[in-house]
Design a protein around this motif. Structure first.
Motif, mmCIF file in Angstrom:
data_model
loop_
_atom_site.group_PDB
_atom_site.id
_atom_site.type_symbol
_atom_site.label_atom_id
_atom_site.label_comp_id
_atom_site.label_asym_id
_atom_site.label_seq_id
_atom_site.Cartn_x
_atom_site.Cartn_y
_atom_site.Cartn_z
ATOM 1 N N CYS A 43 0.818 -1.208 0.000
ATOM 2 C CA CYS A 43 0.000 0.000 0.000
ATOM 3 C C CYS A 43 0.860 1.270 0.000
ATOM 4 O O CYS A 43 1.984 1.290 0.514
ATOM 5 N N ARG A 48 -3.625 3.403 0.225
ATOM 6 C CA ARG A 48 -4.226 2.961 -1.037
ATOM 7 C C ARG A 48 -3.522 1.717 -1.546
ATOM 8 O O ARG A 48 -2.301 1.689 -1.694
ATOM 9 N N ILE A 130 -0.489 10.235 -5.273
ATOM 10 C CA ILE A 130 -1.596 9.346 -4.922
ATOM 11 C C ILE A 130 -2.873 10.129 -4.642
ATOM 12 O O ILE A 130 -3.986 9.653 -4.884
ATOM 13 N N VAL A 135 -9.698 6.684 -5.155
ATOM 14 C CA VAL A 135 -9.627 5.484 -4.327
ATOM 15 C C VAL A 135 -10.652 4.471 -4.838
ATOM 16 O O VAL A 135 -11.783 4.841 -5.160
ATOM 17 N N SER A 139 -12.874 -3.090 -1.882
ATOM 18 C CA SER A 139 -11.624 -3.671 -1.397
ATOM 19 C C SER A 139 -11.308 -4.983 -2.107
ATOM 20 O O SER A 139 -10.255 -5.566 -1.873
#
Length: 473
Positions: A43, A48, A130, A135, A139
């Protein structure tokens, strides 16, 4: 889009080796876990996900790596440890990070990387801003776009397999009443398990063709993105347009024999599942299946006892399995095991591939039907033949439908209909009685798989049998 990179190693990557691989982005990146530790994520400092790595699995089935990755130089045969990394290309460094992770594992353990051009051991510093990258709305590592109507997976693999990533995405989409839609270039193909998963409405295989736009890889319907999902473009009559790229492929003489059967067993603590499939495999190929699993790659050696234990542990939830054969005879089956009020049922579809100079064993179908009725609780079996690839993969082109060869009604189903009615369909052929008088089954020959009119015959037969069952009730 995401990029898949696989490390193939002779030894299992231990925790130290995995951590060395995860240092591909340098010390500033963090690590997260999902699915009770089965997925490790590399990450960005803000959390992220950049690369998701599945727990290594030991592939013990001969020929499985080349079946899924091709017989390219450097792809080893089993046994081999398969560690798959999936990177988001929304971040420019994602694909290179996955390649460096896999390359480090292969270097330490003496393995190889697929695709080979992805491999490196370079440190890939994160330079992308980023904060400017959206986003992900989910998940789930396999899902690239999530809307209220669809979970979209964008794949750049030549062969799209029913990986555990994809299987998890399908389960999640189904649970949330979303469509699973897989987007690929026109050069991609599907494995049979992936195609089976996409047959359920409203799932879809979406081809992104630079010359023809978007279209459905199984039906050819021209698609557009509307309301958060890929849907067909319809004319004024409500009919979908067919893409120019969805053309028929030349007949190469290759064939696929498809045996779809259902068995039913009384609930019994000594029940062993998979024996009907084992009998079919031996009858049609001369050997047992090579391996089984709940996803691809198929990694476990064939064992009816182990698959029974899995199904029993998951009951009353259904169990879905993939079974494959040995490399010299392409064969693959999907099995769905369910607990019903009538007992334990197995829905099995076994598909076998044959080249131009190979003859499908049609003369073995009737003896197989008799054995399944006598020993394995067969309720129905439909056998058909189609012109299609010997390697059992699905291209995004028009393929002619399979043509029925025979239909078998098991003894329980015969009792539900009445033997006299089962033996006298209003058709121009004579069915065959199978088994002893007390447990008679009926086998209906429909042709040799070359006459499309066999579909009409099958339709008339099934209508007759349904009416007979209704009259008896």
């Amino acid at each position: 889009m995401t990029k898949d990179v696989i490390a193939l190693t002779p030894k299992m990557p231990d925790l130290r080796t995995l951590l060395a691989g995860l240092y591909a982005g340098g010390p500033d990146l963090g690590v997260n876990t999902l699915a009770d530790g089965a997925v490790i994520q590399l990450c960005a400092p803000g959390g992220r996900p950049l690369v998701s790595v599945e727990a290594p699995i030991l592939v013990q089935v001969p020929g499985e790596t080349t079946r899924l990755l091709g017989a390219s130089p450097g792809v080893p045969d089993s046994p081999v440890w398969w560690t798959e990394a999936r990177a988001s290309t929304a971040v420019a460094e994602g694909g290179r990070l996955a390649g460096s992770f896999a390359g480090r594992l292969a270097t330490v353990l003496g393995g190889t990387v697929w695709p080979p051009e992805a491999a490196s051991t370079d440190v890939v510093p994160l330079t992308t801003d980023i904060s400017a990258v959206p986003v992900p709305a989910t998940s789930a590592p396999a899902v690239d776009v999530l809307t209220t109507r669809a979970a979209v997976v964008i794949q750049d693999r030549p062969l799209v397999t029913m990986t555990s990533w994809l299987s998890d995405a399908l389960r999640g989409a189904t649970a949330d009443d979303r469509a699973l839609q897989i987007v690929t270039p026109p050069t991609a193909r599907l494995t049979l398990p992936t195609r089976t998963a996409l047959l359920g409405h409203p799932n879809r295989w979406v081809i992104q063709d630079p010359d023809h736009g978007f279209y459905d890889g199984l039906s050819g319907a021209v698609l557009h993105w509307k309301g958060g999902t890929f849907t067909p473009i319809l004319d004024e009559n409500g009919t979908a347009f067919v893409a120019e790229g969805f053309t028929a492929t030349p007949d190469t003489g290759e064939r696929q024999l498809i045996v779809s059967l259902r068995t039913r067993h009384p609930v019994d603590e000594d029940l062993v599942l998979g024996r009907a499939l084992d009998t079919a495999w031996h009858t049609l190929t001369g050997t047992a299946p090579a391996g089984w699993s709940t996803a691809e790659p198929v990694n476990l050696p064939w064992s009816t006892r182990q698959l029974t234990d899995l199904a029993r542990a998951r009951a009353p939830q259904p169990t879905w399995l993939i079974v494959i054969g040995h490399p010299d005879r392409p064969a693959i089956a999907t099995v769905r095991i369910t607990r019903t009020p009538a007992g334990v049922e197995e829905d099995i579809t076994l598909t076998l591939g044959y080249g131009q100079d190979e003859t499908p064993p049609l003369d073995s179908i009737e003896p197989l039907a008799e054995a399944l009725c006598a020993e394995h609780g067969l309720t129905t079996m439909l056998t058909s033949l189609r012109s299609a690839r010997r390697d059992l993969t699905i291209p995004p082109h028009f393929e002619v439908p399979p043509i029925p060869v025979s239909f078998t009604l098991g003894c329980e189903a015969v009792r539900d209909i009445d033997l006299d009615q089962a033996l006298r369909p209003p058709l121009n052929f004579s069915p065959t009685q199978l088994g002893p008088t007390a447990q008679l089954a009926v086998h209906y020959p429909l042709g040799d798989g070359t006459d499309p009119h066999a579909w009409s015959t099958l339709q008339q037969l099934t209508q007759h049998l349904k009416q007979a069952a209704t009259d008896l009730a």
